[in-house]
Design an enzyme around this catalytic site. Structure first.
Site, mmCIF file in Angstrom:
data_model
loop_
_atom_site.group_PDB
_atom_site.id
_atom_site.type_symbol
_atom_site.label_atom_id
_atom_site.label_comp_id
_atom_site.label_asym_id
_atom_site.label_seq_id
_atom_site.Cartn_x
_atom_site.Cartn_y
_atom_site.Cartn_z
ATOM 1 N N HIS A 137 -6.456 -7.236 -0.276
ATOM 2 C CA HIS A 137 -6.569 -5.794 -0.531
ATOM 3 C C HIS A 137 -5.691 -5.401 -1.706
ATOM 4 O O HIS A 137 -4.554 -5.855 -1.837
ATOM 5 C CB HIS A 137 -6.184 -5.006 0.722
ATOM 6 C CG HIS A 137 -7.015 -5.362 1.911
ATOM 7 N ND1 HIS A 137 -6.605 -6.304 2.842
ATOM 8 C CD2 HIS A 137 -8.237 -4.933 2.297
ATOM 9 C CE1 HIS A 137 -7.549 -6.423 3.769
ATOM 10 N NE2 HIS A 137 -8.542 -5.613 3.465
ATOM 11 N N HIS B 193 0.816 -1.222 0.000
ATOM 12 C CA HIS B 193 0.000 0.000 0.000
ATOM 13 C C HIS B 193 0.852 1.275 0.000
ATOM 14 O O HIS B 193 0.306 2.383 0.041
ATOM 15 C CB HIS B 193 -0.924 0.031 1.218
ATOM 16 C CG HIS B 193 -1.937 -1.065 1.234
ATOM 17 N ND1 HIS B 193 -2.763 -1.335 0.172
ATOM 18 C CD2 HIS B 193 -2.262 -1.974 2.197
ATOM 19 C CE1 HIS B 193 -3.553 -2.361 0.466
ATOM 20 N NE2 HIS B 193 -3.264 -2.766 1.686
ATOM 21 N N ASP C 72 -4.818 -13.118 3.596
ATOM 22 C CA ASP C 72 -6.078 -12.616 4.130
ATOM 23 C C ASP C 72 -7.255 -12.929 3.212
ATOM 24 O O ASP C 72 -8.366 -12.443 3.430
ATOM 25 C CB ASP C 72 -6.006 -11.121 4.431
ATOM 26 C CG ASP C 72 -5.358 -10.308 3.337
ATOM 27 O OD1 ASP C 72 -4.972 -10.889 2.305
ATOM 28 O OD2 ASP C 72 -5.232 -9.078 3.504
ATOM 29 N N ASP D 177 -2.891 -10.614 -2.350
ATOM 30 C CA ASP D 177 -3.466 -10.176 -1.084
ATOM 31 C C ASP D 177 -4.938 -9.820 -1.297
ATOM 32 O O ASP D 177 -5.339 -9.440 -2.401
ATOM 33 C CB ASP D 177 -2.696 -8.947 -0.599
ATOM 34 C CG ASP D 177 -3.046 -8.530 0.813
ATOM 35 O OD1 ASP D 177 -2.327 -8.949 1.735
ATOM 36 O OD2 ASP D 177 -4.018 -7.770 0.983
#
Length: 222
Positions: free
Chosen positions: A77, A39, A164, A75
């Site tokens: 996200h 991120h 995740d 991931d």
């Protein structure tokens, strides 16, 4: 905060140490990076990420002669920082499989129509998937992504590995199970590329290790 920079530096140093092993001829290496990185962009941080470990490693490979590098982010996200860093470049392909940004963090990037800009047009690919996606839907997206990677023919593959996507993850909404993760590793191995795995997210604490190791053992056994 005292010690923050030391932690951040040790994280990307871990990624570069693992990258060095791959560059030296290892089939694969795993960088257990904390804090994670995907991120973080050229001038922003977010989601516990301060510097982008996978992007740093990809550029390290390029600086040492790799003609093309692919970053495959799996991931839950979207790797908004990785996308932003390489969005106008053709030498680093960026592919993300992730929760739909209409409902999931980081919200503002990760839509299907974001395909790169200028020289990078067509080299950024997003697979936003709805909440509740299980192995059947997720693996179909992975297979398409792997075909795109094979067509790009990179010299090196960097995998931003988040677990995740697990059904019990407390902040995510996919439905992968522990027995699915070795299949992920095996399918990635099918590309037959030197591969660097860089750890990103995962918040079901009891199962993070099980699922990450599942990917790695699946890769190793393929």
């Amino acid at each position: 905060m005292a010690g923050s920079w030391e932690a951040i530096k040790s994280s990307f140093d871990t990624a570069l140490t693992a990258a060095g092993l791959v560059a030296a001829g290892e089939r694969a290496a795993f960088a257990l990076c904390r804090p994670p990185g995907h991120h973080a962009g050229t001038a922003f941080m977010g989601g516990y990420c301060y510097l982008n470990n996978a992007a740093i490693a990809a550029q390290w490979f390029r600086d040492r002669g790799a003609g093309r590098v692919t970053i495959l982010d799996i991931d839950y996200h979207h790797g908004n920082g990785t996308q932003e860093i390489f969005y106008a470049r053709a030498d680093v392909q960026v592919i993300n499989l992730h929760g739909d940004p209409l409902t999931e963090y980081p919200h503002f990037l990760g839509h299907r129509d974001e395909r790169g800009a200028g020289p990078g047009e067509g080299f950024n690919l997003n697979y936003p998937l709805p909440a509740g996606t299980d192995w059947a839907g997720w693996s179909a997206a992975l297979d398409d992504a792997l075909a795109r990677i094979a067509a790009y023919a990179p010299d090196i593959l960097v995998v931003s590995l988040g677990v995740d996507t697990f059904e019990k993850d407390p902040i995510s909404a996919f439905r992968l199970r522990s027995h699915d993760y070795p299949h992920i590793g095996a399918r990635i191995a099918g590309l037959d590329l030197p591969t660097l795995f860089v750890m990103e997210g995962g918040y079901a604490v009891a199962e993070i290790g099980v699922n990450a190791v599942g990917v790695l053992t699946g890769f190793e056994g393929a």
